[in-house]
Design a protein around this motif. Structure first.
Motif, short mmCIF file in Angstrom:
data_model
loop_
_atom_site.label_atom_id
_atom_site.label_comp_id
_atom_site.label_asym_id
_atom_site.label_seq_id
_atom_site.Cartn_x
_atom_site.Cartn_y
_atom_site.Cartn_z
N ARG A 1 7.01 -35.52 -0.09
CA ARG A 1 6.69 -34.15 0.33
C ARG A 1 5.18 -33.97 0.30
N SER A 2 4.73 -33.06 1.12
CA SER A 2 3.30 -32.74 1.12
C SER A 2 2.85 -32.34 -0.28
N ASN A 3 1.71 -32.85 -0.69
CA ASN A 3 1.08 -32.52 -1.97
C ASN A 3 1.80 -33.12 -3.19
N VAL A 4 2.47 -34.25 -2.98
CA VAL A 4 3.18 -34.90 -4.08
C VAL A 4 2.27 -35.87 -4.84
N GLY A 5 1.11 -36.16 -4.28
CA GLY A 5 0.17 -37.05 -4.95
C GLY A 5 0.11 -38.44 -4.36
N LYS A 6 0.46 -38.59 -3.09
CA LYS A 6 0.41 -39.91 -2.44
C LYS A 6 -0.98 -40.52 -2.48
N VAL B 1 9.76 -48.80 1.60
CA VAL B 1 9.16 -47.46 1.59
C VAL B 1 9.23 -46.93 0.17
N PHE B 2 8.10 -46.51 -0.36
CA PHE B 2 8.05 -45.88 -1.66
C PHE B 2 8.09 -44.38 -1.43
N VAL B 3 9.19 -43.75 -1.86
CA VAL B 3 9.38 -42.31 -1.69
C VAL B 3 8.90 -41.63 -2.97
N LEU B 4 7.84 -40.85 -2.85
CA LEU B 4 7.24 -40.20 -4.01
C LEU B 4 7.87 -38.83 -4.24
N LEU B 5 8.18 -38.56 -5.51
CA LEU B 5 8.81 -37.32 -5.92
C LEU B 5 8.02 -36.73 -7.08
N LYS C 1 3.03 -37.44 -11.02
CA LYS C 1 2.56 -36.30 -11.81
C LYS C 1 3.20 -36.21 -13.19
N MET C 2 3.58 -37.36 -13.74
CA MET C 2 4.15 -37.39 -15.09
C MET C 2 3.13 -36.88 -16.10
N ASP C 3 1.86 -37.10 -15.81
CA ASP C 3 0.80 -36.66 -16.73
C ASP C 3 0.69 -35.14 -16.80
N LYS C 4 1.32 -34.45 -15.86
CA LYS C 4 1.24 -32.99 -15.84
C LYS C 4 2.45 -32.33 -16.47
N LEU C 5 3.42 -33.14 -16.93
CA LEU C 5 4.60 -32.58 -17.61
C LEU C 5 4.20 -32.07 -18.99
N LYS C 6 4.79 -30.96 -19.37
CA LYS C 6 4.54 -30.40 -20.70
C LYS C 6 5.45 -31.06 -21.71
N ALA C 7 4.91 -31.40 -22.86
CA ALA C 7 5.71 -31.99 -23.93
C ALA C 7 6.65 -30.94 -24.50
#
Length: 152
Positions: A33-38, A111-115, A145-151
């Protein structure tokens, strides 16, 4: 394909599959999706923060972008699907361009599908993943965006 990326260079940006480079090199493509961090992921993998253009505005990637990796294979950055601040007719042309590339590019290996890990899969993700499976396009799901997950 060598697994360690030592050299990465922009090769070409194409508006349709017929403009893609004629090359014997195998290709792996990145989409989401757009803005997923590709672009950020591509830059991190290649250790080059300026290789793929990043933007906070969805829809920045509007062409099929080829990068030469280690002078031996291509990494391909595809336009995002879903939300993008572009006119509907442009979005529709992205769909056709992407489908044509995914179904007809002989060099394509996977194809690497980014989520985005911060959000549940959306309907558009499920539809796209099912479409890949139904059409026999090899793919891998990659959570960003795993680094943006809240603990918790």
């Amino acid at each position: 394909m060598e697994s360690r990326i030592k050299k990465a260079e922009f090769l070409k940006s194409s508006g349709k599959i017929s403009q893609c480079p004629e090359s014997p090199f195998k290709e792996v493509a990145f989409i989401g999706r757009s803005n997923v961090g590709k672009s950020s992921l591509i830059n991190a993998l290649t250790n080059n923060s300026k290789l793929a253009k990043t933007s906070s505005k969805p829809g920045k990637t509007q062409h099929i972008n080829h990068f030469v990796i280690n002078d031996s294979w291509h990494l391909v950055d595809l336009p995002g699907y879903g939300y993008a601040k572009v006119p509907k007719n442009l979005k529709d042309s992205f769909k056709g361009m992407i489908a044509n590339y995914l179904l007809n590019r002989e060099q394509l290996q996977c194809v690497f599908v980014l989520l985005d890990s911060r959000h549940p899969l959306q309907k558009i993700d499920n539809v796209f993943i099912e479409w890949l499976g139904e059409n026999g396009v090899p793919f891998v799901l990659v959570y960003t965006k795993m680094d943006k997950l809240k603990a918790k």
